[in-house]
Design a protein around this motif. Structure first.
Motif, PDB file in Angstrom:
ATOM      1  N   UNK A 130       0.945  -1.129  -0.058  1.00 39.38           N
ATOM      2  CA  UNK A 130      -0.056  -0.257   0.011  1.00 39.38           C
ATOM      3  C   UNK A 130       0.852   1.323   0.063  1.00 39.38           C
ATOM      4  N   UNK A 131       1.815   1.288   0.805  1.00 36.34           N
ATOM      5  CA  UNK A 131       2.603   2.452   0.833  1.00 36.34           C
ATOM      6  C   UNK A 131       3.382   2.608  -0.567  1.00 36.34           C
ATOM      7  N   UNK A 132       3.815   1.475  -0.795  1.00 37.95           N
ATOM      8  CA  UNK A 132       4.624   1.648  -2.384  1.00 37.95           C
ATOM      9  C   UNK A 132       3.587   2.322  -3.308  1.00 37.95           C
ATOM     10  N   UNK A 133       2.231   1.855  -3.614  1.00 41.08           N
ATOM     11  CA  UNK A 133       1.335   2.417  -4.272  1.00 41.08           C
ATOM     12  C   UNK A 133       1.168   3.753  -4.019  1.00 41.08           C
ATOM     13  N   UNK A 134       1.023   4.153  -2.810  1.00 40.23           N
ATOM     14  CA  UNK A 134       0.824   5.277  -2.452  1.00 40.23           C
ATOM     15  C   UNK A 134       1.871   6.349  -2.934  1.00 40.23           C
ATOM     16  N   UNK A 135       3.168   6.042  -2.541  1.00 37.66           N
ATOM     17  CA  UNK A 135       4.489   6.604  -3.092  1.00 37.66           C
ATOM     18  C   UNK A 135       4.564   6.662  -4.728  1.00 37.66           C
ATOM     19  N   UNK A 136       4.251   5.479  -5.148  1.00 35.85           N
ATOM     20  CA  UNK A 136       4.121   5.582  -6.951  1.00 35.85           C
ATOM     21  C   UNK A 136       3.059   6.615  -6.997  1.00 35.85           C
ATOM     22  N   UNK A 137       1.851   6.593  -6.558  1.00 32.17           N
ATOM     23  CA  UNK A 137       0.893   7.888  -6.955  1.00 32.17           C
ATOM     24  C   UNK A 137       1.340   9.071  -6.465  1.00 32.17           C
ATOM     25  N   UNK A 138       2.006   9.079  -5.351  1.00 34.69           N
ATOM     26  CA  UNK A 138       2.386  10.694  -5.006  1.00 34.69           C
ATOM     27  C   UNK A 138       3.399  11.165  -6.107  1.00 34.69           C
ATOM     28  N   UNK A 139       4.285  10.202  -6.265  1.00 33.71           N
ATOM     29  CA  UNK A 139       5.436  10.681  -7.394  1.00 33.71           C
ATOM     30  C   UNK A 139       4.772  10.792  -8.665  1.00 33.71           C
ATOM     31  N   UNK A 140       3.909  10.155  -9.073  1.00 37.12           N
ATOM     32  CA  UNK A 140       3.389  10.231 -10.385  1.00 37.12           C
ATOM     33  C   UNK A 140       2.357  11.665 -10.461  1.00 37.12           C
ATOM     34  N   UNK A 141       1.793  12.051  -9.262  1.00 39.86           N
ATOM     35  CA  UNK A 141       1.031  13.402  -9.043  1.00 39.86           C
ATOM     36  C   UNK A 141       2.067  14.400  -9.136  1.00 39.86           C
ATOM     37  N   UNK A 142       3.345  14.378  -8.392  1.00 36.60           N
ATOM     38  CA  UNK A 142       4.179  15.132  -8.656  1.00 36.60           C
ATOM     39  C   UNK A 142       4.669  15.666  -9.742  1.00 36.60           C
ATOM     40  N   UNK A 143       4.836  14.491 -10.627  1.00 36.52           N
ATOM     41  CA  UNK A 143       5.389  14.395 -12.145  1.00 36.52           C
ATOM     42  C   UNK A 143       4.617  15.193 -12.866  1.00 36.52           C
ATOM     43  N   UNK A 144       3.106  14.899 -12.672  1.00 35.85           N
ATOM     44  CA  UNK A 144       2.043  15.529 -13.403  1.00 35.85           C
ATOM     45  C   UNK A 144       2.048  16.834 -13.228  1.00 35.85           C
ATOM     46  N   UNK A 145       2.109  17.251 -11.884  1.00 37.76           N
ATOM     47  CA  UNK A 145       2.109  18.716 -11.670  1.00 37.76           C
ATOM     48  C   UNK A 145       3.271  19.386 -12.259  1.00 37.76           C
ATOM     49  N   UNK A 146       4.451  19.028 -12.155  1.00 39.73           N
ATOM     50  CA  UNK A 146       5.665  19.224 -12.687  1.00 39.73           C
ATOM     51  C   UNK A 146       5.452  19.652 -14.230  1.00 39.73           C
ATOM     52  N   UNK A 147       4.901  18.522 -14.916  1.00 34.90           N
ATOM     53  CA  UNK A 147       4.585  18.709 -16.339  1.00 34.90           C
ATOM     54  C   UNK A 147       3.839  19.619 -16.819  1.00 34.90           C
ATOM     55  N   UNK A 148       2.567  19.956 -15.756  1.00 29.55           N
ATOM     56  CA  UNK A 148       1.802  20.947 -16.120  1.00 29.55           C
ATOM     57  C   UNK A 148       2.188  22.236 -16.052  1.00 29.55           C
ATOM     58  N   UNK A 149       3.179  22.333 -15.096  1.00 29.08           N
ATOM     59  CA  UNK A 149       3.885  23.661 -14.756  1.00 29.08           C
ATOM     60  C   UNK A 149       4.528  24.172 -15.812  1.00 29.08           C
ATOM     61  N   UNK A 150       5.399  23.014 -16.449  1.00 22.84           N
ATOM     62  CA  UNK A 150       6.156  23.356 -17.476  1.00 22.84           C
ATOM     63  C   UNK A 150       5.508  23.456 -18.913  1.00 22.84           C
ATOM     64  N   UNK A 151       4.295  23.040 -18.779  1.00 22.58           N
ATOM     65  CA  UNK A 151       3.535  23.176 -20.029  1.00 22.58           C
ATOM     66  C   UNK A 151       2.777  24.628 -20.108  1.00 22.58           C
ATOM     67  N   UNK A 152       2.508  25.022 -18.926  1.00 26.51           N
ATOM     68  CA  UNK A 152       1.742  26.386 -18.822  1.00 26.51           C
ATOM     69  C   UNK A 152       2.674  27.607 -18.603  1.00 26.51           C
TER      70      UNK A 152
END
Length: 166
Positions: A133-155
């Motif tokens: 569960x923690x690994x999945x949460x970490x994966x989700x958190x890392x994916x969310x942060x990467x998604x946010x960074x990509x959004x920022x970079x695109x904006x």
């Protein structure tokens, strides 16, 4: 032959030699008193006969004592054998009790080990689920942060002025 037997044999030989050497004196009739009557008989032969009778009496007595000692020793040996058999049976019984006790202790420890093993496996399963569960949460958190960074970079607007000094 023991020392005592050799001594008795030597005394018997001495008596026989003295009797043989003095046979004439031993067999000469003399008046002899018996207390209530007097008779004529060879005193030496009477005394030699009494000595021989005393010797035979002591020999019979020694044989009797020896036979009673042998019978007592035999009875004692039988009693000792009975006691040894009882001791062996008691020892075998103690070994059987010890074996049963050790087997009961081993079964008890094996049951405890089985319970501990089952509890450990259950706990490991829980830890594995928590880690997953923690690994999945970490994966989700890392994916969310990467998604946010990509959004920022695109904006982010692209810089148009480039400084040639840099």
């Amino acid at each position: 032959m023991g020392v005592r037997s050799a001594f008795v044999f030597a005394v018997l030989l001495l008596i026989a030699a003295l009797a043989a050497l003095n046979w004439g004196t031993l067999s000469a009739p003399v008046p002899m008193s018996l207390g209530f009557m007097t008779l004529s008989a060879p005193l030496g032969l009477v005394m030699l006969g009494l000595t021989a009778a005393l010797g035979v009496f002591f020999l019979v007595y020694v044989l009797y004592l020896h036979s009673t000692v042998m019978m007592d020793a035999k009875r004692h040996n039988r009693e000792m054998q009975v006691q040894r058999d009882l001791a062996d049976k008691a020892e075998a019984s103690r070994f059987t009790e010890l074996r049963n006790f050790l087997e009961a202790q081993e079964n008890k420890h094996m049951a405890q080990n089985a319970e501990n093993h089952a509890a450990l496996l259950a706990r490991l399963g829980q830890v594995e689920n928590v880690i997953r569960q923690r690994s999945e949460q970490s994966d989700n958190i890392v994916a969310a942060h990467i998604g946010q960074l990509e959004d920022r970079i695109e904006r982010r607007p692209l810089p148009t002025d480039i400084d040639p000094r840099v």
